[in-house]
Enzyme design. Sequence first.
Site, PDB file in Angstrom:
ATOM      1  N   ASP A  11     -17.589   1.522   0.235  1.00 33.08           N
ATOM      2  CA  ASP A  11     -16.784   0.166   0.193  1.00 33.08           C
ATOM      3  C   ASP A  11     -17.504  -0.581   1.164  1.00 33.08           C
ATOM      4  O   ASP A  11     -17.709  -0.665   2.144  1.00 33.08           O
ATOM      5  CB  ASP A  11     -15.373   0.581   0.924  1.00 33.08           C
ATOM      6  CG  ASP A  11     -14.689  -0.674   1.204  1.00 33.08           C
ATOM      7  OD1 ASP A  11     -14.830  -1.810   0.679  1.00 33.08           O
ATOM      8  OD2 ASP A  11     -14.051  -0.468   2.341  1.00 33.08           O
ATOM      9  N   SER A  39       0.744  -1.197   0.018  1.00 30.35           N
ATOM     10  CA  SER A  39      -0.222  -0.130   0.006  1.00 30.35           C
ATOM     11  C   SER A  39       0.806   1.396   0.105  1.00 30.35           C
ATOM     12  O   SER A  39       0.357   2.585  -0.044  1.00 30.35           O
ATOM     13  CB  SER A  39      -0.939   0.139   1.299  1.00 30.35           C
ATOM     14  OG  SER A  39      -1.815  -1.166   1.186  1.00 30.35           O
ATOM     15  N   HIS A  87     -15.181   0.194   4.698  1.00 30.94           N
ATOM     16  CA  HIS A  87     -14.851   1.464   5.320  1.00 30.94           C
ATOM     17  C   HIS A  87     -16.015   2.473   4.962  1.00 30.94           C
ATOM     18  O   HIS A  87     -15.950   3.489   5.514  1.00 30.94           O
ATOM     19  CB  HIS A  87     -13.728   2.005   4.755  1.00 30.94           C
ATOM     20  CG  HIS A  87     -12.407   1.625   5.344  1.00 30.94           C
ATOM     21  ND1 HIS A  87     -11.434   0.863   4.450  1.00 30.94           N
ATOM     22  CD2 HIS A  87     -11.761   1.692   6.748  1.00 30.94           C
ATOM     23  CE1 HIS A  87     -10.465   0.440   5.739  1.00 30.94           C
ATOM     24  NE2 HIS A  87     -10.587   1.109   6.697  1.00 30.94           N
TER      25      HIS A  87
END
Length: 635
Positions: A352, A328, A373
Amino acid sequence: MPQRLDTLKNSEQELRIFRVRALLAVLVVIVLTSLLTGRLAYLQITQHDLYSTRSEKNRVRVEPLPPNRGLIYDRNGTLLAENRPTYNLTLVRERVDNLDDTLTLLVDLLELPEEDIDAFNVRSRQRQRPFQPALLMSDLSENQIARLAVNRHRLPGVEVEAQLLRYYPDAEVMAHALGYVGRINAEEMQTLDTGRYAGTHFIGKTGVERFYEDQLHGQAGLRKVETNARGRVLRELGRTDPVPGENLTLTLDKSLQMLAYELMDGRRGSIVAVMPDTGEILAMVSTPGFDSNQFVTGIDVASYRALQENIDLPLFNCAIRGHYPPGSTIKPFLALAGLVEGAITPDSTINDPGFYQLPNDTRRYRNWLRWGHGRVDMERSIAVSNNTYYYSLAHDLGIDKLHEQMSNFGFGQRVAHDVQGESTGLMPSRDWKRGRFNQPWYPGETLSVGIGQGYWQVTPLQLASATAALANRGHWVKPRLALEVGNQPVPRDLPDTLPDIELDNEGWWGRIFSGMEKVLTGSEGTARRTGVGLEYRMGGKSGTAQVFSLGQDQRYNAEELEERLRDHALFMAFAPLENPQIAVSVIVENAGGGSTHAAHLARAMTDAWLLKERAPEVDEVRDALEEDSVGVEGN
């Protein structure tokens, strides 16, 4: 009574015989004298130059004078590589009566171990110029020198020479950055300038020692000496002094390099720190290290085998050659690519649910947070490291645009100026996969690239240099290790530097930086515990690189895995946000999530550089790691 015959003396006959004999004797004397006179004339007149030269060579010889190798300093003038006096054993084959007998005697006198005898014999027969001394052994002990001195009369052509030998005071910490020198081998002998390297037995093998070999070595000199019949020097007839090599001042900061090595605490991995505005590499550590001094004099077989067979690969420089999925840590770069290509705006949002699905595909590509999220915009996607946002973005961009935009940040190519042996890493593309596997590119592979997994491989140096370019708002400065060569500074504008990254909207940089700052200071930031107590503004991004792939419904549990199967921890950061003075990349193998272990190490590096004497001690950082061992769940 018998009759006695008296023979009368024939004087005339005797005189004739005498004259013949005398004539023959005179003729023999004349012939021999003529031959002797002719031979003397031939030697003294016809062959005068030849034998005069031979006689002069027996009486006068020319000896090479090797130059002193240039010293290496860090940016503050601290000595990193010096030259120490030592005694070397050399042999001139042309002056040895019986080479095999001499070598046998030397092996006995020096008490060489069995495994070193073959290498000793090979060095004695290494091809040299006529009357050029071959280096048999370096750094002789006092006992060995005494044995050789006592037996000097039995060892014609063998000399004990006083020379300067390379020495690295902080060998293990600096081994991968500095490299080391070693004996010149037969292959190198074929390509070297024999005049310049006359009398020189060592050459740079790796690192800056090899890259700057021409500058560090200098120019050999010579001296003409008169010797007696045994080869002992009687007097010096003339001299041309050698030109010493130039000293090298590096961009490295020894204290920061030592800190990085101590922070790694014996774990496998790397820390690289760069000054964004100049490209100066402040620290470049690969752990574990090794004692580079062993290679200068010639490492013994047992020690070299131990290094080669060490499962932690101490000889491998993972800072410039280690290939790791970036995880990430590349999400800020991907977000910027989405802005440039118009795939998103700073305020674009997605919902999401905890996974992403390609059209007409039942497979779910999951977010690290299983339940998702919820509503996520660009800045929050960086702060919480949301995977679903980047699955969607990668799918919209496609692998071709991803490859183009990430190449602008140096991924998939060599980025540094004088880092010898640097790897290109791997930025995958359609063409690469077709050439490598003869297969087409699949949409699911694009999604893996979108979260820094799959085929994508970076080196710690690449990640640090990309972070520096990001901190510079797209301005590229090529990373370098040398600050000055001699009295000449290394220029900042170096050839083959990547072009600057220009945006249609300069405000986009600030939005990316805001998301990176929230990683450390935001209430949801993946490295918010690391950001506690920051005295300056810092932007960062954590990353977790999988060592092996999980099944669709399989969950990662570090406690159930062997240590070497656990995820790698990554973190990239720069600070201060408004005027970046340091960019850092950290990779700790098999340490778990980058939001904990790697983030604390990156914070310690920026603290040390920006706060100086007020920076936390290494023990305090380790205590913080232990307290935060559970960490913040996330990438």
